[in-house]
Design an enzyme around this catalytic site. Structure first.
Site, mmCIF file in Angstrom:
data_model
loop_
_atom_site.group_PDB
_atom_site.id
_atom_site.type_symbol
_atom_site.label_atom_id
_atom_site.label_comp_id
_atom_site.label_asym_id
_atom_site.label_seq_id
_atom_site.Cartn_x
_atom_site.Cartn_y
_atom_site.Cartn_z
ATOM 1 N N ASP A 88 34.017 17.309 16.825
ATOM 2 C CA ASP A 88 33.341 16.119 17.318
ATOM 3 C C ASP A 88 31.888 16.385 17.698
ATOM 4 O OD1 ASP A 88 35.715 14.906 16.922
ATOM 5 O OD2 ASP A 88 35.900 14.049 18.924
ATOM 6 N N ASP B 18 39.664 18.172 19.414
ATOM 7 C CA ASP B 18 39.994 16.840 19.897
ATOM 8 C C ASP B 18 41.157 16.133 19.211
ATOM 9 O OD1 ASP B 18 37.370 17.715 20.555
ATOM 10 O OD2 ASP B 18 36.931 15.733 21.311
ATOM 11 N N LYS B 19 41.052 15.822 17.930
ATOM 12 C CA LYS B 19 42.068 14.994 17.275
ATOM 13 C C LYS B 19 43.162 15.831 16.639
ATOM 14 C CE LYS B 19 39.259 12.109 18.664
ATOM 15 N NZ LYS B 19 38.312 13.148 19.004
ATOM 16 N N CYS C 251 35.303 23.690 23.454
ATOM 17 C CA CYS C 251 34.174 23.648 24.387
ATOM 18 C C CYS C 251 34.635 23.717 25.837
ATOM 19 C CB CYS C 251 33.331 22.410 24.133
ATOM 20 S SG CYS C 251 32.537 22.442 22.513
ATOM 21 N N GLU D 192 32.973 8.262 19.156
ATOM 22 C CA GLU D 192 32.565 8.799 20.449
ATOM 23 C C GLU D 192 31.052 8.686 20.542
ATOM 24 O OE1 GLU D 192 33.715 12.803 21.080
ATOM 25 O OE2 GLU D 192 35.804 12.324 21.505
ATOM 26 N N SER E 138 32.926 10.864 24.558
ATOM 27 C CA SER E 138 33.360 12.252 24.545
ATOM 28 C C SER E 138 33.905 12.631 25.916
ATOM 29 C CB SER E 138 32.169 13.148 24.205
ATOM 30 O OG SER E 138 32.452 14.497 24.494
#
Length: 554
Positions: free
Chosen positions: A78, A120-121, A193, A443, A469
């Site tokens: 992302d 993320d996904k 992150c 995002e 985000s």
């Protein structure tokens, strides 16, 4: 065994010949076949090291008498996809990941699965697949990145600060030279992150829901403890196969409640609301925003991590990680301790966890706030709901009224913000960025970070039918539903309309009469979209953000 479909009986002689072409010997042919689903790629920092995790997982499977078969899935970073067309494909990728795993493991039936996600996904996409396939399985993610360091203050920083520095540079608060220097220090290692952004949020919630081993959510990517945990996961999946423990035994209604509680307690990314809703749907235990709101109202926030503070995920790991958080919540009767996990019950796991340290993990009688880190807002501007990371909002912005400044895309909003057209007191409205309208519910870390970096974080609110985000902080309200593309009220707001935000009261409204809004609705038409390929198909099938942006059921 399920793999007998491809290796047992005379009719499967052709199948066995193909398996032998892979090097499978006669001893292995009699053993369980275990899928290792890996999202490793060469250009996502959270995934670049997952081949090392997979090596340990496969060693663990072999140690316990299984035969591993590895394949890879796609994954979107992302951070790299942010603020351009690529972000339209981020949330979309969740369904593609789930679909591709379903295809692979139905076409090639194996007996159990180890999932290796990060970021993320990918985590929720794999959880959706786990629910669909309902085979014995376990998750071991790649772990979080170590925090970076500011070149000016030498304080720890994460990716969120690097995005905010772009705004600081735009208004002359940071030189271009310093901006570029921190680009070398903000992300110092592999891993997801370093803050409580969406990736680490979902990894922590996977642990709290019971689908990964203790420590999986917080042990840093570069620690050897992560490699040992990966080997343990490979070994443990063989026990799950023998005990016939499946996701349907673990991802129960009570386990989802535990995940919602921990979500609120640690102040996760607002994206977790989308993903928990989708995962619950896939597991057959539908939840909605009112359920999440109830959990938020009754769960104190006992952790406040970056971007809401200077405490990082590594600090949480040092004081006991998620099991210490869950133990503290359980002490107040907020956790279902009888829930089954991949290694015993919740009660078994927290019995070995340290007590809350009182600083990184606060005690229930001394929380950061008496309610949770995420709030669900409703009103005439969000009849189905909207979400905000309450734990990362400045106190002076918890209640705010201001004039709307409306933009029909993220690009328009960024140009206005960096061009000085947004001033203190404004409410920036970014619309037509929802699941259907984007499409893909982008995002928007860049506009929120620009506002923070320009020193307007305690003076300007931003709301959107898109997403934010996990690195976002400030009065940033997303998932406004119904979205603009389907005629939600956010499409009817005009420049200068007064927007009222009351986070403690859970209210989001536009102070315009129903009659005026009805008249505007008569004259409204949806913008024409010229969509092709996957985005076109996605927009046709995706539901509201309030429903987790899942696809319509057939």
């Amino acid at each position: 065994m399920r793999s007998d479909l491809i290796k047992e009986g005379p009719s499967r002689a052709p199948h066995r010949s193909l398996l032998r072409a892979l090097g499978i010997d006669e001893l292995e042919m009699k053993r369980p076949f275990v899928a290792v689903v890996n999202s490793k790629s060469d250009y996502i920092p959270g995934h670049m090291h997952l081949d090392k995790i997979a090596e340990q997982v496969k060693a663990g499977i072999r140690n316990a008498g299984g035969v591993p078969f590895e394949f890879n899935t796609i994954g979107v970073c992302d951070g790299i996809a942010m603020n351009h067309k690529g972000m339209k494909y981020s949330l979309c990728s969740r369904e593609l990941i789930a679909d591709s795993i379903e295809v692979m493991l139905t076409a090639h039936p194996l007996d159990a699965i180890v999932f290796i996600p990060n970021c993320d996904k990918i985590v929720p996409g794999m959880l959706l697949a786990a629910c669909r396939l309902n085979l014995p399985c376990i998750f071991i993610n790649g772990g979080p990145m170590l925090p970076g360091k500011s070149t000016e203050t030498k304080n720890p920083i994460g990716l969120s600060e690097q995005f905010e520095y772009v705004g600081a540079n735009a208004v002359g608060k940071m030189s271009l030279e310093n901006l570029e220097q921190t680009a070398f220090t903000a992300c110092p290692t592999c891993g997801s992150c370093s803050g409580m952004y969406t990736a680490n949020s979902m990894n922590c919630l996977t642990e709290s829901i019971g689908m990964s081993l203790p420590g999986s959510g917080t042990i840093p990517a570069v620690y050897s403890a992560r490699l040992r945990l990966a080997k343990m996961a490979g070994e443990r999946v063989m026990d799950l196969l023998k005990e016939d423990i499946k996701p349907s035994d673990i991802i129960t209604e009570k386990a989802i409640q535990n995940a919602m509680r921990t979500d609120m307690a640690i102040g996760c990314s607002t994206n977790t609301i989308l993903h928990l809703t989708a995962i619950a749907h896939a597991a057959g235990h539908d939840i909605d925003l009112s359920d999440l709101n109830e959990m938020g109202n009754t769960t104190p926030q006992i952790c406040k991590l970056n971007p809401a503070s200077s405490v990082f995920i590594t600090d949480l790991n040092d004081v006991g990680g998620m099991q210490a958080v869950i133990k503290e919540l359980a002490s107040g009767g907020l956790i279902n301790t009888d829930c089954l996990t991949v290694n015993g019950t919740v009660a078994d796991r927290i019995s070995k966890a340290p007590d809350a340290d009182g600083v990184v993990i606060r005690k229930l009688d001394d929380p950061f706030s008496k309610d949770g880190g995420i709030a669900v807002l409703k009103g005439n501007l969000a009849e189905e709901g909207a979400v905000v990371k309450k734990g990362a909002v400045a106190p002076e912005m918890m209640q705010h009224k201001g004039p709307a400044k409306c933009y029909n895309s993220e690009e328009e909003a960024i140009a206005a913000i960096t061009g000085g057209k947004v001033v203190a007191g404004d409410v920036v409205v970014i619309r037509y960025e929802g699941p259907k309208g984007g499409p893909g519910m982008r995002e928007m870390l860049s506009p929120t970070s620009a506002i923070i970096g320009m020193g307007l974080g305690s003076k300007v609110a931003l709301l959107t039918d898109g997403r934010f985000s996990g690195a976002t902080r400030g009065a940033s309200i997303g998932h406004v539903s119904p979205e603009a593309a389907v005629g939600g009220t956010i499409a009817l707001v005009e420049d200068g309309d007064e927007i009222e935000i009351d986070i403690p009261a859970r209210v989001l409204r536009v102070n315009v009469s129903d009659e005026v809004l009805a008249e505007r609705k008569k004259n409204w038409t949806a913008p024409k979209q010229n969509l092709t390929g996957y985005l076109k198909r996605y927009a046709q099938h995706v539901t509201s953000g309030s429903r987790g942006a899942v696809f319509e059921d057939d």
